[in-house]
Design a protein around this motif. Structure first.
Motif, short mmCIF file in Angstrom:
data_model
loop_
_atom_site.label_atom_id
_atom_site.label_comp_id
_atom_site.label_asym_id
_atom_site.label_seq_id
_atom_site.Cartn_x
_atom_site.Cartn_y
_atom_site.Cartn_z
N LYS A 17 0.81 -1.22 0.00
CA LYS A 17 0.00 0.00 0.00
C LYS A 17 0.84 1.27 0.00
N TYR A 18 1.71 1.43 1.01
CA TYR A 18 2.45 2.69 1.13
C TYR A 18 3.65 2.76 0.19
N VAL A 19 4.53 1.77 0.26
CA VAL A 19 5.79 1.85 -0.48
C VAL A 19 5.57 1.76 -1.99
N LEU A 20 4.66 0.86 -2.43
CA LEU A 20 4.48 0.65 -3.87
C LEU A 20 3.31 1.42 -4.47
N ILE B 104 -0.43 13.77 3.76
CA ILE B 104 -1.87 13.76 3.56
C ILE B 104 -2.37 15.00 2.82
N LEU B 105 -1.80 16.18 3.12
CA LEU B 105 -2.26 17.39 2.44
C LEU B 105 -1.77 17.44 1.00
N SER B 106 -0.59 16.92 0.76
CA SER B 106 -0.10 16.81 -0.61
C SER B 106 -0.99 15.86 -1.41
N THR C 66 -6.01 5.79 2.11
CA THR C 66 -6.48 4.86 1.08
C THR C 66 -7.53 5.50 0.19
N MET C 67 -8.50 6.19 0.79
CA MET C 67 -9.60 6.79 0.02
C MET C 67 -9.09 7.87 -0.92
N LEU C 68 -8.21 8.74 -0.42
CA LEU C 68 -7.69 9.81 -1.27
C LEU C 68 -6.79 9.25 -2.38
N ALA C 69 -5.99 8.24 -2.04
CA ALA C 69 -5.10 7.64 -3.05
C ALA C 69 -5.90 6.97 -4.16
N LEU C 70 -7.04 6.38 -3.82
CA LEU C 70 -7.88 5.76 -4.84
C LEU C 70 -8.48 6.81 -5.77
N VAL C 71 -8.83 7.97 -5.23
CA VAL C 71 -9.32 9.07 -6.08
C VAL C 71 -8.24 9.48 -7.07
N VAL C 72 -7.01 9.60 -6.57
CA VAL C 72 -5.89 9.97 -7.44
C VAL C 72 -5.66 8.90 -8.51
N ALA C 73 -5.71 7.63 -8.10
CA ALA C 73 -5.47 6.53 -9.05
C ALA C 73 -6.49 6.56 -10.19
N PHE D 30 -7.53 -3.01 0.46
CA PHE D 30 -6.89 -2.12 1.43
C PHE D 30 -7.84 -1.73 2.55
N LEU D 31 -9.07 -1.35 2.18
CA LEU D 31 -10.02 -0.89 3.20
C LEU D 31 -10.47 -2.02 4.12
N ALA D 32 -10.51 -3.24 3.60
CA ALA D 32 -10.86 -4.37 4.47
C ALA D 32 -9.85 -4.49 5.61
N VAL D 33 -8.58 -4.32 5.27
CA VAL D 33 -7.53 -4.37 6.28
C VAL D 33 -7.59 -3.15 7.20
N ASP D 34 -7.68 -1.96 6.59
CA ASP D 34 -7.69 -0.72 7.37
C ASP D 34 -8.88 -0.67 8.33
N LEU D 35 -10.07 -1.01 7.84
CA LEU D 35 -11.27 -0.94 8.68
C LEU D 35 -11.24 -1.99 9.78
N SER D 36 -10.66 -3.16 9.49
CA SER D 36 -10.54 -4.18 10.54
C SER D 36 -9.65 -3.68 11.68
N PHE D 37 -8.51 -3.08 11.32
CA PHE D 37 -7.63 -2.53 12.33
C PHE D 37 -8.32 -1.41 13.12
#
Length: 641
Positions: free
Chosen positions: A74-77, A90-92, A397-404, A422-429
């Motif tokens: 998610k983050y590195v790639l 996040i603001l960028s 995740t949500m903002l990056a998907l908009v960009v993608a 990604f959101l399945a993992v994020d929301l579970s955490f």
């Protein structure tokens, strides 16, 4: 290969090596010190698990896949592909998402702070605010967890843990003014030693129990949930500690660049972390009593105190990752109109992203010391830790998907599939950490709510103030036409520069100057500074000069949200347009508004008073725009909000 080409290649390799070393020293301290407490909290925290082979292997499998999915994929790639001309955070990312959405809808691009509070902007503000909460909790948690090693070595030293932690934190923040390049050069070798040490300690245990490597099989994670049910789900609130610091990788991208950060992760950090977590699990399988501190008990008895010392240095560095991120985020917030002007110092002549913000530095230190004194231990702070991190992960995740989808033109099915994973993992955490809210998880939420409130109030207050000033002003074109025909106003020699937020209305300072002095300079220049939703605007696009009438000019100066305005320097660029300035023979006129709250305004009265208080703490326009103080004339006016 020619000598010139060879030297250039050597220079590039040397710069890459230096940036990678700096990234190890600054960026990876946070996630690199997670082994200090992650497994300890999984088996000894509020929802402690019994030490069975199934649980140990299951937890190890969860940690492995969390590092792979959340950090590596998610983050590195993925997220770090959202490179906003060298800047991250996040603001960028918000600026990229907003610009992409506006372009797709045919709207005009502009600063994030303009227009209505859209859903994207609201998400960005919440994400930025949660990152500030993370920036406060991470140093407190990391340094406390390292110093608590003294208790493992000698229980009688428990009483000195908090005082020692506070002293270390004060020393850390005292050296921030030297800049991340020097700090990174100092910390880089220490972190290399750290990663080699924790990887080596883990490898020794793995060599004795190689069967632990089977935990890479995701079926162990599945079996863990089947065995433990609801309690197993709640333990995810401790597993997430293994990935804290992922957001700092992206936030610090402007300091070191994307490739050095990726190289450091894949080449050094990830292998060392995996070896250490595997080693801790192997130790727990062979000696369940090590659960009280599986990290420190990896070391032989003679190496315990040296490991405590190295851990303390590493956790100090862990704090550096979020401190650097907070500096970057704060500058972006200032430029995007989300917080008052602050004094920002560049600490590197080569890397523009390396900055130091005194107010942010000392304000952060006070908040961190407060957390240390109140919570007293890293285990108690662990309850407050996960909410900020997981909330930030969801928003990123949500903002990056908009960009993608909008900017990279990725197909909708690909974005939906990626987002679902990604959101399945994020929301579970996040859900697993939500149960901690009554036990300390409320702390980052309160910090985030206060930060969002301050940003939204400043943003709204600036909009109201701009409207009030526009109501009291005159259209610029009509004013110039009238002055061209007027013989009542005396023209004096020299150049007057009027700073104005609106390029279409007459600055209040000019109207007051006419009212009191009844003169105009031979050359009158209106300067408007705009901040684009890109990190940097190149010098060739910095200024736009328009001749309005005889002796009247309008200059628009554009900056990116990672650049600091310098008006004298920008005016020198006007020579290419045939307009030259002798800055020390130019008068700069500024308006100083005295803000008066009033009832029945467009803002609640308490928000008006808060905005006025924030405005009074703002750095003066003279300092912020780098104007020569002895050439500045300030004319005051009262404005009712």
């Amino acid at each position: 290969m020619s000598d010139t080409t060879l030297k250039a290649a050597q220079t590039d390799h040397g710069k890459l090596a230096a940036l990678t070393l700096g990234a190890l020293g600054v960026v990876y301290g946070d996630i690199g010190t997670s082994p200090l407490y992650t497994l300890r909290e999984c088996f000894g925290g509020e929802h402690a698990l019994p030490l069975t082979p199934t649980n140990v292997m299951g937890i190890m499998s969860l940690v492995f896949w969390a590092l792979v999915i959340v950090v590596t994929v998610k983050y590195v790639l993925f997220v770090m592909r959202a490179d906003n001309k060298g800047e991250g955070g996040i603001l960028s990312l918000l600026a990229l998402a907003t610009h992409a959405s506006q372009s797709a809808s045919g709207g005009s691009s502009g600063a994030v702070s303009t227009g209505k509070l859209t859903l994207l902007t609201a998400l960005g503000l919440c994400g930025a605010s949660l990152f500030y909460g993370d920036g406060m909790i991470t140093p407190a948690m990391s340094v406390l967890s390292a110093v608590e090693g003294l208790e493992v070595a000698e229980p009688a030293l428990e009483s000195v843990v908090v005082p020692v932690t506070v002293v270390i934190l004060i020393l850390l923040f005292a050296i921030q003014s030297h800049g991340t390049s020097r700090v990174g050069a100092l910390f880089g070798p220490i972190m290399i030693t750290w990663f080699l040490t924790i990887g080596g300690l883990g490898l020794i245990q793995v060599a004795q129990q190689p069967g632990v490597l089977a935990a890479f099989d995701p079926r162990y994670a599945i079996a863990f949930f089947q065995t433990n049910g609801w309690i197993g789900f709640l333990v995810l609130g401790a597993v997430v500690l293994a990935v804290t610091g992922g957001e700092a990788l992206y936030a610090d991208m402007g300091h070191f660049g994307r490739f050095p950060i990726q190289l450091a992760w894949l080449g050094v950090v990830l292998p060392a972390l995996l070896l250490n977590y595997l080693g801790q699990c192997a130790l727990l399988l062979s000696d369940p009593t090590a659960v009280r501190s599986p990290f420190y008990l990896l070391a032989p008895e003679w190496g315990l105190y040296p490991l405590i010392a190295l851990s303390t240095m590493a956790t100090v560095i862990a704090s550096q990752a979020v401190i650097s991120g907070v500096f970057s985020l704060t500058r972006q917030a200032v430029q995007l109109g989300l917080c008052p002007r602050l004094h920002i110092r560049h600490t590197s002549s080569e890397e523009e992203g390396q900055i130091y913000i005194p107010r942010a530095n000392w304000g952060l230190l006070i908040a961190i010391i407060g957390l240390v004194v109140v919570f007293q231990s890293s285990s108690r702070l662990a309850s407050a830790y996960g909410i900020a991190v997981t909330g930030d992960m969801i928003i990123t995740t949500m903002l990056a998907l908009v960009v993608a989808h909008r900017r990279w033109n990725w197909p909708v099915p690909v974005c939906l599939a990626l987002g679902a994973g990604f959101l399945a993992v994020d929301l579970s955490f996040f859900a697993a950490n939500a149960v901690k809210i009554p036990h300390g998880g409320w702390v980052p939420l309160v910090i985030a709510a206060i930060t969002v409130g301050l940003m939204a109030t400043w943003r709204r207050g600036r909009a109201v103030l701009s409207r009030r000033l526009a109501e009291e002003s005159l259209p610029l074109d009509a004013f110039i036409r009238r002055q061209a025909k007027s013989t009542d106003i005396h023209r004096v020699k020299g150049t007057a520069v009027f700073m104005t937020s609106s390029s279409n209305t007459v600055p209040i300072a000019l109207l007051h100057n006419l009212k009191h002095n009844q003169v105009l300079h031979e050359r009158v220049v209106f300067v408007t500074v705009l901040v684009d939703d890109v990190p940097r605007v190149p010098a060739k696009d910095r200024v736009l000069v328009e001749g309005l009438a005889e002796g009247f000019y309008r200059i628009t100066v554009r900056y990116g949200f990672s650049q600091e305005p310098n008006i004298p320097k920008a005016l020198r660029l006007c020579k290419a347009f045939g307009l030259e300035f002798d800055v020390m023979a130019t008068s700069f006129f500024l308006g100083r508004e005295t803000l008066i709250p009033q009832m029945n305004s467009q803002m609640a009265l308490w928000r008006e008073k808060l905005f006025v208080l924030m405005a009074r703490t703002s750095v003066s326009a003279t300092d912020f725009f780098k104007l020569p103080p002895n050439r500045v004339v300030e004319l005051g006016t009262q404005v009712q909000l």
